[in-house]
Design a protein around this motif. Structure first.
Motif, PDB file in Angstrom:
ATOM      1  N   CYS A 169      33.304  40.377  41.202  1.00  0.00           N
ATOM      2  CA  CYS A 169      33.630  40.647  42.862  1.00  0.00           C
ATOM      3  C   CYS A 169      32.466  41.017  43.528  1.00  0.00           C
ATOM      4  O   CYS A 169      32.185  40.353  44.668  1.00  0.00           O
ATOM      5  CB  CYS A 169      34.652  41.583  42.609  1.00  0.00           C
ATOM      6  N   CYS A 226      29.110  40.231  43.068  1.00  0.00           N
ATOM      7  CA  CYS A 226      28.387  39.131  43.287  1.00  0.00           C
ATOM      8  C   CYS A 226      28.983  38.129  44.103  1.00  0.00           C
ATOM      9  O   CYS A 226      28.131  37.633  44.853  1.00  0.00           O
ATOM     10  CB  CYS A 226      28.365  38.531  41.580  1.00  0.00           C
ATOM     11  N   ARG A 227      30.165  37.778  43.939  1.00  0.00           N
ATOM     12  CA  ARG A 227      31.126  36.861  44.888  1.00  0.00           C
ATOM     13  C   ARG A 227      31.038  37.231  46.363  1.00  0.00           C
ATOM     14  O   ARG A 227      30.697  36.424  47.161  1.00  0.00           O
ATOM     15  CB  ARG A 227      32.386  36.523  44.143  1.00  0.00           C
ATOM     16  N   TYR A 228      31.642  38.478  46.566  1.00  0.00           N
ATOM     17  CA  TYR A 228      31.936  38.677  47.810  1.00  0.00           C
ATOM     18  C   TYR A 228      31.083  39.597  48.707  1.00  0.00           C
ATOM     19  O   TYR A 228      30.984  39.635  49.575  1.00  0.00           O
ATOM     20  CB  TYR A 228      33.455  39.263  47.936  1.00  0.00           C
ATOM     21  N   ILE A 229      30.248  40.595  47.956  1.00  0.00           N
ATOM     22  CA  ILE A 229      29.006  41.129  48.528  1.00  0.00           C
ATOM     23  C   ILE A 229      27.722  40.470  48.273  1.00  0.00           C
ATOM     24  O   ILE A 229      27.107  40.274  49.567  1.00  0.00           O
ATOM     25  CB  ILE A 229      29.006  42.489  47.751  1.00  0.00           C
ATOM     26  N   ASN A 288      27.723  37.183  48.337  1.00  0.00           N
ATOM     27  CA  ASN A 288      27.836  35.799  48.635  1.00  0.00           C
ATOM     28  C   ASN A 288      27.061  34.642  47.725  1.00  0.00           C
ATOM     29  O   ASN A 288      26.802  33.578  48.326  1.00  0.00           O
ATOM     30  CB  ASN A 288      27.375  35.416  50.186  1.00  0.00           C
ATOM     31  N   ARG A 289      27.433  34.803  46.376  1.00  0.00           N
ATOM     32  CA  ARG A 289      27.033  33.864  45.435  1.00  0.00           C
ATOM     33  C   ARG A 289      28.281  33.218  44.965  1.00  0.00           C
ATOM     34  O   ARG A 289      29.509  33.729  44.828  1.00  0.00           O
ATOM     35  CB  ARG A 289      26.351  34.427  44.417  1.00  0.00           C
ATOM     36  N   CYS A 314      27.804  34.322  38.852  1.00  0.00           N
ATOM     37  CA  CYS A 314      28.168  35.634  38.467  1.00  0.00           C
ATOM     38  C   CYS A 314      28.118  35.982  37.051  1.00  0.00           C
ATOM     39  O   CYS A 314      27.729  37.048  36.802  1.00  0.00           O
ATOM     40  CB  CYS A 314      29.175  36.141  38.982  1.00  0.00           C
ATOM     41  N   ASP A 372      38.679  33.017  40.489  1.00  0.00           N
ATOM     42  CA  ASP A 372      38.492  33.524  42.038  1.00  0.00           C
ATOM     43  C   ASP A 372      39.797  33.167  42.736  1.00  0.00           C
ATOM     44  O   ASP A 372      40.111  32.040  42.860  1.00  0.00           O
ATOM     45  CB  ASP A 372      37.060  33.010  42.613  1.00  0.00           C
ATOM     46  N   PRO A 397      40.052  32.967  46.608  1.00  0.00           N
ATOM     47  CA  PRO A 397      39.413  33.384  47.877  1.00  0.00           C
ATOM     48  C   PRO A 397      40.312  33.697  49.122  1.00  0.00           C
ATOM     49  O   PRO A 397      39.825  34.341  49.918  1.00  0.00           O
ATOM     50  CB  PRO A 397      38.671  31.816  48.319  1.00  0.00           C
ATOM     51  N   LYS A 449      40.388  37.239  48.150  1.00  0.00           N
ATOM     52  CA  LYS A 449      39.263  37.796  47.952  1.00  0.00           C
ATOM     53  C   LYS A 449      39.231  38.654  46.669  1.00  0.00           C
ATOM     54  O   LYS A 449      39.010  40.017  46.243  1.00  0.00           O
ATOM     55  CB  LYS A 449      38.797  38.633  49.040  1.00  0.00           C
ATOM     56  N   CYS A 456      34.590  46.539  46.276  1.00  0.00           N
ATOM     57  CA  CYS A 456      35.429  45.934  45.387  1.00  0.00           C
ATOM     58  C   CYS A 456      36.157  47.060  44.525  1.00  0.00           C
ATOM     59  O   CYS A 456      35.827  48.090  44.001  1.00  0.00           O
ATOM     60  CB  CYS A 456      34.537  45.321  44.107  1.00  0.00           C
TER      61      CYS A 456
END
Length: 112
Positions: free
Chosen positions: A44, A46-49, A51-52, A57, A72, A74, A77, A99
């Protein structure tokens, strides 16, 4: 007659392999529950903070976490980490709190 014995032997070996595998997983269930919770939170972030893309991840995982799969959503989120048929945890990104793990709804594990 010989074919029947061979078939029974193969069936017995298959049953023992499945039972042994399930026993092994049952003994590791607490570690898997912990691992999917950690994996969901790391993914989480990695993905949302960070932005990868979710596929990147996995690089943030510790050794031994290769069995964990990520999904995921989106729209909400939310990242879900799971070991199929064994353990699953979801973490949702909140812009203020970061997260946050979903409340645990399973049965508490008995630690041996």
């Amino acid at each position: 007659m010989m074919a029947r014995r061979i078939g029974l032997g193969v069936a017995a070996l298959l049953i023992m392999a499945v039972a042994g595998g399930w026993f092994y997983i049952d003994q590791r269930r607490a570690q898997l529950e912990l691992g999917v919770g950690y994996g969901a939170r790391v993914a989480c972030a990695c993905r949302y903070i960070g932005n990868r893309p979710l596929g990147q991840c996995y690089k943030d995982f510790e050794p031994g976490m290769e069995v964990i799969q990520l999904a995921d959503d989106p729209a909400t989120k939310t990242v879900t980490a799971s070991v199929p048929l064994v353990a699953s945890r979801s973490v949702t990104f909140d812009p203020v709190l970061g997260c946050q793990a979903a409340p645990f709804r399973g049965t508490p594990l008995k630690v041996h």
